[in-house]
Scaffold this active site. Structure first.
Site, short mmCIF file in Angstrom:
data_model
loop_
_atom_site.label_atom_id
_atom_site.label_comp_id
_atom_site.label_asym_id
_atom_site.label_seq_id
_atom_site.Cartn_x
_atom_site.Cartn_y
_atom_site.Cartn_z
N ARG A 31 41.02 -15.27 -64.55
CA ARG A 31 41.58 -16.60 -64.84
C ARG A 31 42.88 -16.52 -65.62
O ARG A 31 43.18 -17.41 -66.42
CB ARG A 31 40.58 -17.46 -65.64
CG ARG A 31 39.43 -18.01 -64.84
CD ARG A 31 39.86 -19.24 -64.04
NE ARG A 31 38.80 -19.67 -63.16
CZ ARG A 31 37.89 -20.60 -63.48
NH1 ARG A 31 37.96 -21.19 -64.65
NH2 ARG A 31 36.96 -20.91 -62.62
N ARG A 35 44.69 -22.75 -67.81
CA ARG A 35 45.07 -23.79 -68.77
C ARG A 35 45.47 -23.31 -70.15
O ARG A 35 46.02 -24.07 -70.93
CB ARG A 35 43.92 -24.80 -68.89
CG ARG A 35 43.81 -25.69 -67.68
CD ARG A 35 42.45 -26.36 -67.60
NE ARG A 35 41.42 -25.35 -67.41
CZ ARG A 35 40.13 -25.61 -67.21
NH1 ARG A 35 39.71 -26.85 -67.23
NH2 ARG A 35 39.27 -24.64 -67.02
N ARG A 44 50.63 -27.92 -63.37
CA ARG A 44 49.42 -28.63 -62.98
C ARG A 44 49.65 -30.14 -63.04
O ARG A 44 49.19 -30.88 -62.18
CB ARG A 44 48.32 -28.19 -63.94
CG ARG A 44 47.01 -28.88 -63.86
CD ARG A 44 46.14 -28.31 -62.77
NE ARG A 44 44.79 -28.79 -62.95
CZ ARG A 44 44.41 -30.05 -62.76
NH1 ARG A 44 45.29 -30.94 -62.36
NH2 ARG A 44 43.17 -30.42 -62.97
N ASP A 81 40.77 -20.91 -55.36
CA ASP A 81 39.45 -21.09 -55.93
C ASP A 81 38.42 -20.58 -54.93
O ASP A 81 38.66 -20.61 -53.72
CB ASP A 81 39.17 -22.56 -56.25
CG ASP A 81 37.97 -22.68 -57.20
OD1 ASP A 81 38.15 -22.50 -58.41
OD2 ASP A 81 36.84 -22.89 -56.70
N TYR A 156 26.86 -23.89 -55.54
CA TYR A 156 27.67 -25.12 -55.62
C TYR A 156 27.45 -26.01 -54.40
O TYR A 156 27.43 -27.23 -54.50
CB TYR A 156 29.15 -24.78 -55.78
CG TYR A 156 29.46 -24.17 -57.14
CD1 TYR A 156 29.60 -24.97 -58.27
CD2 TYR A 156 29.56 -22.79 -57.31
CE1 TYR A 156 29.85 -24.43 -59.52
CE2 TYR A 156 29.81 -22.22 -58.56
CZ TYR A 156 29.95 -23.05 -59.65
OH TYR A 156 30.18 -22.51 -60.89
C1 LIG Z 1 32.55 -20.08 -60.21
C2 LIG Z 1 34.01 -20.01 -59.85
C3 LIG Z 1 34.85 -21.09 -59.47
N1 LIG Z 1 36.11 -20.58 -59.22
C4 LIG Z 1 36.11 -19.23 -59.44
C5 LIG Z 1 34.79 -18.85 -59.80
C6 LIG Z 1 34.33 -17.43 -60.03
C7 LIG Z 1 34.74 -16.90 -61.34
C8 LIG Z 1 34.11 -17.59 -62.53
O1 LIG Z 1 32.88 -17.51 -62.67
O2 LIG Z 1 34.86 -18.20 -63.30
C9 LIG Z 1 37.21 -18.27 -59.27
C10 LIG Z 1 38.59 -18.69 -59.61
N2 LIG Z 1 39.04 -19.92 -59.99
C11 LIG Z 1 40.38 -19.85 -60.21
C12 LIG Z 1 40.83 -18.55 -59.89
C13 LIG Z 1 42.30 -18.21 -59.87
C14 LIG Z 1 42.79 -16.92 -60.21
C15 LIG Z 1 42.67 -16.50 -61.67
O3 LIG Z 1 41.64 -15.90 -62.01
O4 LIG Z 1 43.62 -16.72 -62.43
C16 LIG Z 1 39.69 -17.80 -59.57
C17 LIG Z 1 39.59 -16.33 -59.21
C18 LIG Z 1 41.26 -20.94 -60.65
C19 LIG Z 1 40.66 -22.11 -61.32
N3 LIG Z 1 39.52 -22.79 -60.97
C20 LIG Z 1 39.35 -23.86 -61.78
C21 LIG Z 1 40.42 -23.89 -62.73
C22 LIG Z 1 40.64 -24.96 -63.78
C23 LIG Z 1 41.02 -26.23 -63.10
C24 LIG Z 1 42.22 -26.93 -63.65
O5 LIG Z 1 43.33 -26.37 -63.75
O6 LIG Z 1 42.06 -28.13 -63.92
C25 LIG Z 1 41.24 -22.80 -62.44
C26 LIG Z 1 42.53 -22.42 -63.13
C27 LIG Z 1 38.25 -24.88 -61.66
C28 LIG Z 1 36.90 -24.39 -61.35
N4 LIG Z 1 36.55 -23.64 -60.27
C29 LIG Z 1 35.20 -23.36 -60.31
C30 LIG Z 1 34.66 -23.98 -61.45
C31 LIG Z 1 33.21 -23.92 -61.88
C32 LIG Z 1 35.71 -24.66 -62.07
C33 LIG Z 1 35.59 -25.58 -63.24
C34 LIG Z 1 35.52 -24.85 -64.52
C35 LIG Z 1 36.85 -24.84 -65.18
O7 LIG Z 1 37.48 -25.89 -65.22
O8 LIG Z 1 37.23 -23.76 -65.68
C36 LIG Z 1 34.49 -22.53 -59.31
#
Ligand SMILES: Cc1c2[nH]c(c1CCC(=O)O)Cc1[nH]c(c(CCC(=O)O)c1C)Cc1[nH]c(c(CCC(=O)O)c1C)Cc1[nH]c(c(C)c1CCC(=O)O)C2
Length: 349
Positions: A31, A35, A44, A81, A156
Site C-alpha cells: 500500500r 492515503r 484522489r 485493487d 468480498y
Molecule cells: C483486501 C484487499 C483489497 N485491496 C487489496 C487487498 C489485499 C491487501 C490487503 O489486505 O490490504 C490490495 C490493494 N489495494 C490497493 C493496492 C495498490 C497498490 C499498493 O499496495 O500501493 C493493492 C495491492 C489500493 C487501495 N485499495 C483501497 C485503497 C484506499 C481507498 C482510497 O484511496 O480511498 C487503496 C489505496 C481500498 C480497499 N481495497 C480493499 C479494501 C478492503 C479497501 C478498503 C480499506 C481501505 O480503505 O484501506 C480490498
C-alpha cells in the site's frame, strides 16, 4: 528496450527473488501508494472515486510513481485493487468513504453466470498503466503486478463487503462445497489470465494477496487457499516460468510451513506475527518478504528502530525483501517512513 534487457537491470529486488542474498536488502511497502501521502490525497480528490483512479491510466501511473519519486523504493506496485477481477466478471463494485468495498452478495445461482466475455477489455486501462509504467520507471526499479487470491476475493463477493471474520464465505463454503469450489475455480482461472496479461505488458514479478488466509482451519486452508493459489501458479508458470511469484497468505501461522512447496510460489510474504526464527527456517527454501508491524511505523522511535533491527539481524543473512507485514496505514507519519528507509539502507552486515 526489450523486457529481457529491462529485467536484467531491474535490480536487487529480482536478484533476491532468485534466491540471492543482498544486503542491505531491497525495500518496498505494501500500500505504498495511498492515503498517508499528501500527493496521493491530492490526486484522489481530483479523480472523484477510488475506482476512477484505478481505471484511469494517467492517474494510476501517477499514483504508482509517487512513492518511487519520494522514497526511491526498489519496487513499484501497480496501483489498482484486487476487486477489479470480480468487477471485470460482471459483479458490481463500489467504494464508499469509510465503508471500504461494497458489492451485491453473490448467490449460488449467480456463479455459473459469471461472465468473462469482456474481461480483458474491462481491464484494458490497467494493462495500459502497466505498459506506461515500464517505460517511466527507472530501469533499476522493479514493477510488481498483483491479484487477490481466490479465497480472499470470494470473501468480498459472498459477503458484499469486508467483515471481521468472513463468516458469510465460510458458511457458504461449508454449506455448498461444490458451488464454492466452482466459484474459486472461476476466480483462479481469470486471475491467472489477469496476471499473464500483466506480465506480457510489463510487470517483472507478481504478488498474490491472500489477506484472509488466517481465518481458516487446516482442511479449509488447504482446499480454499492452497489449491486455488497452486492453480494460478501452475497456469502462470506454464506461460512464464521465469517470472517470480510472491505468495502472501496473511495470518497463515503454522500452516505457512508447507505453503511454498504446495503452491509453487517463488517467495513468501510474511505478516508480523511470524516469529523471526521461524521466518529464518522458511528462508532456507527461498526468499521471504516482510514483516514489520505497520503500527511500529505509525509509532516511530524505538518501536520502529527495534523492529527494523530485529528483522535485519535475523533475516539479513539470507534472501530478504524488507517490507511491512501488511499495508501501511493512512495515519503513518512520512518522517517515520524516511527513518525506516534510512535505517535499512544504512545497515551494515
Ligand atoms: C483486501 C484487499 C483489497 N485491496 C487489496 C487487498 C489485499 C491487501 C490487503 O489486505 O490490504 C490490495 C490493494 N489495494 C490497493 C493496492 C495498490 C497498490 C499498493 O499496495 O500501493 C493493492 C495491492 C489500493 C487501495 N485499495 C483501497 C485503497 C484506499 C481507498 C482510497 O484511496 O480511498 C487503496 C489505496 C481500498 C480497499 N481495497 C480493499 C479494501 C478492503 C479497501 C478498503 C480499506 C481501505 O480503505 O484501506 C480490498
Amino acid at each position: 528496450m526489450n523486457r529481457e534487457v529491462l529485467n536484467v537491470v531491474a535490480g536487487k529486488f529480482l536478484d533476491v527473488l532468485k534466491g540471492k542474498t543482498v544486503f542491505p536488502p531491497p525495500i518496498w511497502m505494501m500500500r505504498q501508494a495511498g492515503r498517508y501521502l499528501p500527493e496521493y490525497r491530492e490526486t484522489r480528490k481530483q479523480a472523484g472515486g477510488f475506482l476512477d483512479l484505478c481505471y484511469d491510466p494517467d492517474l494510476a501511473v501517477e499514483v504508482t510513481l509517487q512513492p518511487i519519486r519520494r522514497f526511491g523504493f526498489d519496487a513499484a506496485i501497480l496501483f489498482s485493487d484486487i476487486l477489479v477481477v470480480p468487477h471485470a466478471l460482471g459483479r458490481d463494485l463500489r467504494f464508499e468513504e469509510g465503508a471500504g468495498p461494497l458489492m451485491t452478495p453473490i448467490l449460488e445461482r449467480d456463479i455459473d453466470g459469471l461472465d468473462g466475455s469482456s474481461f480483458h477489455e474491462r481491464l484494458a486501462p490497467v494493462y495500459e498503466a502497466v505498459r506506461r509504467l515500464r517505460h517511466e520507471l527507472p530501469a533499476e526499479t522493479a514493477l510488481i503486478g498483483f491479484c487477490g487470491a481466490p479465497w480472499t476475493i470470494a470473501t468480498y463477493m459472498v459477503a458484499g463487503r469486508g467483515t471481521p471474520d468472513q463468516a458469510p464465505a465460510r458458511l457458504f463454503g461449508y454449506r455448498s462445497p461444490e458451488a464454492f469450489a466452482r466459484l474459486l475455480d472461476v476466480i483462479a482461472a481469470w486471475s491467472a489470465e489477469y496476471l499473464i496479461r500483466q506480465i506480457e505488458t510489463g510487470v517483472d514479478a507478481v504478488q498474490i494477496f491472500d489477506s484472509w488466509a488466517g481465518i481458516l482451519d487446516e482442511a479449509s486452508f488447504d482446499r480454499w487457499c492452497v489449491r486455488p493459489v497452486a492453480e494460478i501458479v501452475r497456469r502462470v508458470k506454464k506461460k512464464h516460468p521465469q517470472v517470480p511469484i510472491i505468495g502472501f497468505p496473511k495470518g497463515a501461522g503454522a500452516l505457512l510451513s508447507g505453503y511454498r512447496q504446495a503452491t509453487g510460489v517463488t517467495a513468501l510474504g510474511l505478516d508480523w506475527t511470524v516469529p523471526l526464527e521461524h521466518a529464518r527456517r522458511l528462508q532456507k527454501e527461498g526468499a521471504v518478504q516482510g514483516n514489520l508491524d505497520p503500527l511500529r511505523l505509525v509509532a516511530g522511535g524505538r518501536a520502529l528502530s527495534e523492529g527494523v533491527e530485529a528483522i535485519l539481524r535475523v533475516l539479513g543473512s539470507g534472501p530478504l525483501i524488507f517490507n511491512l507485514g501488511h499495508g501501511i496505514t493512512p495515519d503513518t507519519p512520512l518522517e517515520h517512513v524516511e527513518a525506516m528507509i534510512r535505517q535499512v539502507r544504512d545497515a551494515r552486515a
